[in-house]
Design a protein around this motif. Sequence first.
Motif, PDB file in Angstrom:
ATOM      1  N   VAL A  42       0.851  -1.202   0.000  1.00  0.00           N
ATOM      2  CA  VAL A  42       0.000   0.000   0.000  1.00  0.00           C
ATOM      3  C   VAL A  42       0.876   1.237   0.000  1.00  0.00           C
ATOM      4  O   VAL A  42       1.897   1.280   0.691  1.00  0.00           O
ATOM      5  N   SER A  43       0.483   2.211  -0.782  1.00  0.00           N
ATOM      6  CA  SER A  43       1.166   3.505  -0.787  1.00  0.00           C
ATOM      7  C   SER A  43       0.055   4.543  -0.668  1.00  0.00           C
ATOM      8  O   SER A  43      -0.785   4.647  -1.544  1.00  0.00           O
ATOM      9  N   GLN A  44       0.014   5.263   0.459  1.00  0.00           N
ATOM     10  CA  GLN A  44      -1.075   6.228   0.641  1.00  0.00           C
ATOM     11  C   GLN A  44      -0.520   7.479   1.272  1.00  0.00           C
ATOM     12  O   GLN A  44       0.509   7.456   1.934  1.00  0.00           O
ATOM     13  N   GLY A  45      -1.227   8.593   1.070  1.00  0.00           N
ATOM     14  CA  GLY A  45      -0.725   9.817   1.681  1.00  0.00           C
ATOM     15  C   GLY A  45      -1.559  11.022   1.337  1.00  0.00           C
ATOM     16  O   GLY A  45      -2.537  10.947   0.599  1.00  0.00           O
ATOM     17  N   ILE A  46      -1.150  12.148   1.912  1.00  0.00           N
ATOM     18  CA  ILE A  46      -1.806  13.433   1.682  1.00  0.00           C
ATOM     19  C   ILE A  46      -0.729  14.457   1.358  1.00  0.00           C
ATOM     20  O   ILE A  46       0.348  14.437   1.949  1.00  0.00           O
ATOM     21  N   SER A  47      -1.032  15.324   0.421  1.00  0.00           N
ATOM     22  CA  SER A  47      -0.068  16.346   0.039  1.00  0.00           C
ATOM     23  C   SER A  47      -0.776  17.696   0.028  1.00  0.00           C
ATOM     24  O   SER A  47      -1.894  17.804  -0.463  1.00  0.00           O
ATOM     25  N   LEU A  48      -0.120  18.704   0.618  1.00  0.00           N
ATOM     26  CA  LEU A  48      -0.708  20.050   0.635  1.00  0.00           C
ATOM     27  C   LEU A  48       0.270  21.008   0.003  1.00  0.00           C
ATOM     28  O   LEU A  48       1.457  20.971   0.315  1.00  0.00           O
ATOM     29  N   ASN A  49      -0.205  21.887  -0.866  1.00  0.00           N
ATOM     30  CA  ASN A  49       0.690  22.850  -1.522  1.00  0.00           C
ATOM     31  C   ASN A  49       0.094  24.232  -1.500  1.00  0.00           C
ATOM     32  O   ASN A  49      -1.111  24.399  -1.653  1.00  0.00           O
ATOM     33  N   THR A 103       4.102  16.872   2.486  1.00  0.00           N
ATOM     34  CA  THR A 103       3.540  15.571   2.117  1.00  0.00           C
ATOM     35  C   THR A 103       3.662  14.606   3.275  1.00  0.00           C
ATOM     36  O   THR A 103       4.718  14.523   3.906  1.00  0.00           O
ATOM     37  N   TYR A 104       2.595  13.871   3.525  1.00  0.00           N
ATOM     38  CA  TYR A 104       2.640  12.769   4.494  1.00  0.00           C
ATOM     39  C   TYR A 104       2.400  11.493   3.700  1.00  0.00           C
ATOM     40  O   TYR A 104       1.430  11.386   2.964  1.00  0.00           O
ATOM     41  N   MET A 105       3.320  10.519   3.835  1.00  0.00           N
ATOM     42  CA  MET A 105       3.219   9.305   3.033  1.00  0.00           C
ATOM     43  C   MET A 105       3.383   8.078   3.902  1.00  0.00           C
ATOM     44  O   MET A 105       4.266   8.057   4.755  1.00  0.00           O
ATOM     45  N   ASP A 106       2.561   7.082   3.664  1.00  0.00           N
ATOM     46  CA  ASP A 106       2.691   5.845   4.428  1.00  0.00           C
ATOM     47  C   ASP A 106       2.853   4.739   3.392  1.00  0.00           C
ATOM     48  O   ASP A 106       1.905   4.437   2.658  1.00  0.00           O
ATOM     49  N   VAL A 107       4.032   4.194   3.273  1.00  0.00           N
ATOM     50  CA  VAL A 107       4.299   3.184   2.243  1.00  0.00           C
ATOM     51  C   VAL A 107       4.768   1.911   2.921  1.00  0.00           C
ATOM     52  O   VAL A 107       5.776   1.914   3.620  1.00  0.00           O
ATOM     53  N   TYR A 108       4.017   0.853   2.756  1.00  0.00           N
ATOM     54  CA  TYR A 108       4.412  -0.403   3.404  1.00  0.00           C
ATOM     55  C   TYR A 108       3.983  -1.578   2.562  1.00  0.00           C
ATOM     56  O   TYR A 108       3.228  -1.442   1.600  1.00  0.00           O
ATOM     57  N   GLN A 109       4.484  -2.742   2.940  1.00  0.00           N
ATOM     58  CA  GLN A 109       4.045  -3.946   2.253  1.00  0.00           C
ATOM     59  C   GLN A 109       3.767  -5.023   3.291  1.00  0.00           C
ATOM     60  O   GLN A 109       4.336  -5.011   4.385  1.00  0.00           O
ATOM     61  N   ILE A 110       2.851  -5.947   2.927  1.00  0.00           N
ATOM     62  CA  ILE A 110       2.584  -7.099   3.795  1.00  0.00           C
ATOM     63  C   ILE A 110       2.951  -8.324   2.958  1.00  0.00           C
ATOM     64  O   ILE A 110       2.281  -8.636   1.981  1.00  0.00           O
ATOM     65  N   ASP A 111       4.053  -8.955   3.346  1.00  0.00           N
ATOM     66  CA  ASP A 111       4.619 -10.039   2.558  1.00  0.00           C
ATOM     67  C   ASP A 111       4.811 -11.251   3.462  1.00  0.00           C
ATOM     68  O   ASP A 111       5.171 -11.098   4.631  1.00  0.00           O
ATOM     69  N   GLU A 112       4.612 -12.422   2.906  1.00  0.00           N
ATOM     70  CA  GLU A 112       4.810 -13.629   3.723  1.00  0.00           C
ATOM     71  C   GLU A 112       6.294 -13.909   3.865  1.00  0.00           C
ATOM     72  O   GLU A 112       7.034 -13.869   2.880  1.00  0.00           O
TER      73      GLU A 112
END
Lengths: 138, 399
Positions: B227-234, B250-259
């Motif tokens: 998942v890559s999600q976030g908010i950006s304000l300019n 910018t606030y970004m939350d980038v992660y993965q769920i992998d076995e």
Amino acid sequence: MKTALLSITCLICSLVLFLPAHAQHGPVTFAGLKDSMAVQPRPVVIELYTTWCSYCRIQEKQIKRSPTLQQLLSEKYYFVCVNAESADFAAFNEILGQVALQQLAYPAWILLDTNYRMKDFHTGLLKSGELEDWLIAK
Amino acid sequence: MYQLPVKEKIMLQYSYNRHAQNSYYGQTPYMATQHVGFTQLYWDKQLGEKHNLLTGASYRYTWYDDNTPGTLSEDGKVNMPAKTPLPGAFIQDEWSFAAKHKLLLGYRYDYDKYHGSIHSPRIAYKWAPNVDNTLRASFGTGFRVVNLFTEDHAALTGSRQVVIAETLKPEKSYNANLNYVLKIPMNNAFINLDATGFYSYFTNKINGDFDVDPDKIIYDNLRGHAVSQGISLNVDAAFAFPLKVLAGLTYMDVYQIDEDDAGIPQKSRQVYAPKWAGTFTIGYSFPYNFGLDLTGNWNGPMRLPVQRNDFRPDYSPWFLLANVQVTKKFAKGWEIYGGVKNLLNYVPEYALMRPFDPFDKYVNDPVNNPNGYTFDTEYNYAPLQGVRGFLGIRYNLYQ
């Protein structure tokens, strides 16, 4: 005859009074300008703007707040606002003829005398005081 | 780009691109050649007052050859350059169904000889109640074939060995965006505010695994999702006096769920991706054609690959890189400029691990290297250059 003259005067008054109030970038065609010039010639001041130009919006707000400017623009001149990216602008070039507009920046102010000859040209935001001086001096 | 000489608005776009690579990584040569030919034909048609149709077809042909086993035949004897034809077609309608509303519906079809049919629909909506407010929302899918060596040079230039555990499948995603633009005209200023929220859900994403082994970067397909999600304000502000301010956050939350190897899903944050990032530019024009510009960008902590019992923190610190420049304009398009980069002289604290032993010859030394650290160049998050000055001349044509 009298009614014709009265109706023409009413038309001009409404045009002239309508123009500054709607001068906040309302649609103005050259048919309207040509008709009014035919009846009562006045120098013309044209403001070129674009929808994306932020300085044009500041200019518009400053004109709204200045009663002396509004009076100058409605009584001494015919004030025309033209969107530089619209069809109106193309019609415009025909009036200006051979005048070369180099390095255009918005808002652009063009002053024409009663014969549609360019008397002065200025690019960039003109603060109310500066704009008044420029209009009075010409 | 060429517009066909017919009454309808039909455009033809074409391009050709050739890239020749001649590189050495230590003693390992990487020689590659790539030719890409692309052509696209589209028709832009206004249907009535409310619909604007766009439809077309494209074809891209990629010819790629390098000196790695990736372009050899099965028996490893014959060089087989990769030839990839990619035909596609698309159709899109922009429908102004009400006065201030617009709906965009689009669909694209591509055919790849290895990956089969690729379908990419998209939908977008715009609401503009007046000239100063605009709301946009969109949703679509993504599909990307990964070519590690041409895209991820860190894999080749770093100190770790690259391991490709299995055939890499293409990256696929679902994406959604929401955007709002607000314009505030004032007597002495004009402010443009832009807020965007984004969310991407990847069913397959190719990320290098830096954590399992300090000597390796392992690439494989994702067993799970990312998942890559976030908010950006300019903010973009212009004033009646010659000041211009631009700022973004910018606030970004980038992660993965992998076995993992035991089959248990593990959540891990993406390396090198900070949660917070910001940028700003302040420009002022002085009399006599002088200009001053101050720029900067700052980053919050980002996860970094560390070794076992590493003395270095596994998250980078907050830092700000600031620059200043003065410009003087002369007649006929000449300009002189000068300034300072990295004004605050920020340099990362730890750059290289054991740079004195790049080939790991003295690693097994319990006295001098009790934690078993190996040579590692992957702990980087900011430029290594400190404060420096620059000076230059610029000549503008057509001015």
